[in-house]
Motif scaffolding. Sequence first.
Motif, PDB file in Angstrom:
ATOM      1  N   TRP A  33      34.074 -19.842  61.349  1.00 40.88           N
ATOM      2  CA  TRP A  33      34.524 -20.054  60.195  1.00 40.88           C
ATOM      3  C   TRP A  33      34.087 -21.767  59.762  1.00 40.88           C
ATOM      4  O   TRP A  33      33.899 -21.973  58.700  1.00 40.88           O
ATOM      5  N   VAL A  34      33.765 -22.513  60.663  1.00 41.85           N
ATOM      6  CA  VAL A  34      33.122 -23.870  60.324  1.00 41.85           C
ATOM      7  C   VAL A  34      31.906 -23.795  60.013  1.00 41.85           C
ATOM      8  O   VAL A  34      31.647 -24.418  59.061  1.00 41.85           O
ATOM      9  N   VAL A  35      31.143 -22.860  60.569  1.00 41.17           N
ATOM     10  CA  VAL A  35      29.640 -22.533  60.007  1.00 41.17           C
ATOM     11  C   VAL A  35      29.921 -22.034  58.411  1.00 41.17           C
ATOM     12  O   VAL A  35      29.163 -22.804  57.675  1.00 41.17           O
ATOM     13  N   LEU A  36      30.629 -21.099  58.264  1.00 39.54           N
ATOM     14  CA  LEU A  36      30.608 -20.264  57.043  1.00 39.54           C
ATOM     15  C   LEU A  36      31.209 -21.242  55.922  1.00 39.54           C
ATOM     16  O   LEU A  36      30.790 -21.343  54.931  1.00 39.54           O
ATOM     17  N   ARG A  37      32.234 -22.227  56.301  1.00 46.29           N
ATOM     18  CA  ARG A  37      32.894 -23.042  55.347  1.00 46.29           C
ATOM     19  C   ARG A  37      32.171 -24.449  55.179  1.00 46.29           C
ATOM     20  O   ARG A  37      32.564 -25.014  54.103  1.00 46.29           O
ATOM     21  N   ALA A  40      31.172 -28.742  59.411  1.00 49.60           N
ATOM     22  CA  ALA A  40      30.550 -29.300  60.680  1.00 49.60           C
ATOM     23  C   ALA A  40      30.945 -30.630  60.723  1.00 49.60           C
ATOM     24  O   ALA A  40      31.384 -31.173  61.889  1.00 49.60           O
ATOM     25  N   PHE A  41      30.793 -31.404  59.716  1.00 46.36           N
ATOM     26  CA  PHE A  41      31.140 -32.910  59.978  1.00 46.36           C
ATOM     27  C   PHE A  41      32.457 -33.088  60.054  1.00 46.36           C
ATOM     28  O   PHE A  41      33.227 -34.152  60.998  1.00 46.36           O
ATOM     29  N   LEU A  42      33.557 -32.206  59.692  1.00 45.19           N
ATOM     30  CA  LEU A  42      34.801 -32.209  59.987  1.00 45.19           C
ATOM     31  C   LEU A  42      35.222 -31.999  61.470  1.00 45.19           C
ATOM     32  O   LEU A  42      35.805 -32.622  62.170  1.00 45.19           O
ATOM     33  N   GLY A  43      34.486 -30.954  61.952  1.00 49.89           N
ATOM     34  CA  GLY A  43      34.684 -30.818  63.586  1.00 49.89           C
ATOM     35  C   GLY A  43      34.241 -31.728  64.406  1.00 49.89           C
ATOM     36  O   GLY A  43      34.855 -32.098  65.579  1.00 49.89           O
ATOM     37  N   PHE A 201      29.727 -29.594  70.055  1.00 54.52           N
ATOM     38  CA  PHE A 201      29.016 -28.717  69.080  1.00 54.52           C
ATOM     39  C   PHE A 201      27.931 -27.811  69.491  1.00 54.52           C
ATOM     40  O   PHE A 201      27.668 -26.862  68.674  1.00 54.52           O
ATOM     41  N   GLY A 202      27.554 -28.047  70.776  1.00 56.75           N
ATOM     42  CA  GLY A 202      26.433 -27.060  71.373  1.00 56.75           C
ATOM     43  C   GLY A 202      27.118 -25.570  71.465  1.00 56.75           C
ATOM     44  O   GLY A 202      26.488 -24.599  71.218  1.00 56.75           O
ATOM     45  N   LEU A 203      28.453 -25.561  71.619  1.00 54.51           N
ATOM     46  CA  LEU A 203      29.028 -24.195  71.830  1.00 54.51           C
ATOM     47  C   LEU A 203      29.862 -23.847  70.502  1.00 54.51           C
ATOM     48  O   LEU A 203      30.257 -22.733  70.073  1.00 54.51           O
ATOM     49  N   LEU A 204      30.310 -24.768  69.686  1.00 55.66           N
ATOM     50  CA  LEU A 204      31.208 -24.669  68.556  1.00 55.66           C
ATOM     51  C   LEU A 204      30.225 -24.242  67.294  1.00 55.66           C
ATOM     52  O   LEU A 204      30.774 -23.136  66.755  1.00 55.66           O
ATOM     53  N   ILE A 205      29.116 -24.880  67.096  1.00 57.77           N
ATOM     54  CA  ILE A 205      28.408 -24.629  65.995  1.00 57.77           C
ATOM     55  C   ILE A 205      27.296 -23.719  66.245  1.00 57.77           C
ATOM     56  O   ILE A 205      26.731 -23.088  65.499  1.00 57.77           O
ATOM     57  N   ALA A 206      26.331 -23.900  67.491  1.00 63.07           N
ATOM     58  CA  ALA A 206      25.106 -23.528  67.521  1.00 63.07           C
ATOM     59  C   ALA A 206      25.043 -22.000  67.496  1.00 63.07           C
ATOM     60  O   ALA A 206      24.146 -21.096  66.889  1.00 63.07           O
TER      61      ALA A 206
END
Length: 284
Positions: A33-37, A40-43, A201-206
């Motif tokens: 959801w972070v990537v689609l919305r 990333a900066f918020l995270g 972010f390595g595991l949350l975004i990548a």
Amino acid sequence: MEWLTGPFEVAFVQRALWGGILVSLICALAGTWVVLRGMAFLGDAMSHGMLPGVAVASLLGGNLLVGAAVSAAAMALGVTALGRAPRLSHDTGIGLLFVGMLALGVIIVSRSQSFAVDLTGFLFGDVLAVRGSDLVHLAAALGIALVVSAAGHRPFVALVFDERKAHTLGLRPRLAHAALLGLLTLAIVASFHVVGTLLVFGLLIAPPAAVLPWARRIPTIMAGAACLGAVATFLGLLLSWHLGTAAGATIAAAAVAQFLLSQLAAALWNRRARHVRLSPAPLP
């Protein structure tokens, strides 16, 4: 085979592997959801905004997870409140909260007489120190993340693709956004012990970003991200064992390497597909 399986015969490496896999599953649910919305900066801001709570908990000898959760919740509430302020862009409010929370954390740490508050684990993670009780907590966090993701799937989809339509359909986009912030907070608090806030972010975004070029359905992205996160955990622990590198950082680097390889493969695939479309048809 001994090179491949040897490290995982050690009990604390086994716990680290299971901990990393559980975190990968949680991050796949929230990170998609972070990537689609485009959050990333918020995270990033929320992960660093946990510093005051962790610093206070460390100084008082309390539970770092509790301190991180309280601080992240305060950050989420602040983001929600500033998001309603007129004539203030969303990114501006997040950036100011990010700096303010980070500065407050540094001030709290600096008040220590000896400056001996060890926040290394907070910043870079300590996956090899995962205990059995941590695995229980991560499993509980995964259960909560699954419930939130399943219950909020329809509002989340509407929120990601068309917030105005979500409001028209009565899906309460503000409540959905708050639930999404809660899911992100849960993922960050659960992950910082494994890879630290600087590398979360390595595991949350990548992993979700690596799957995105190859999948069109949200559940497929989540499943693929979970698999890639688990693979990154395995490779990171394996390489860190043999190379003597920091385990959390190596896991994060493996996840980012997966993303870069995926983007390269997608670019080559699109280039080949474009070449095939533009090629003249063979003469009969």
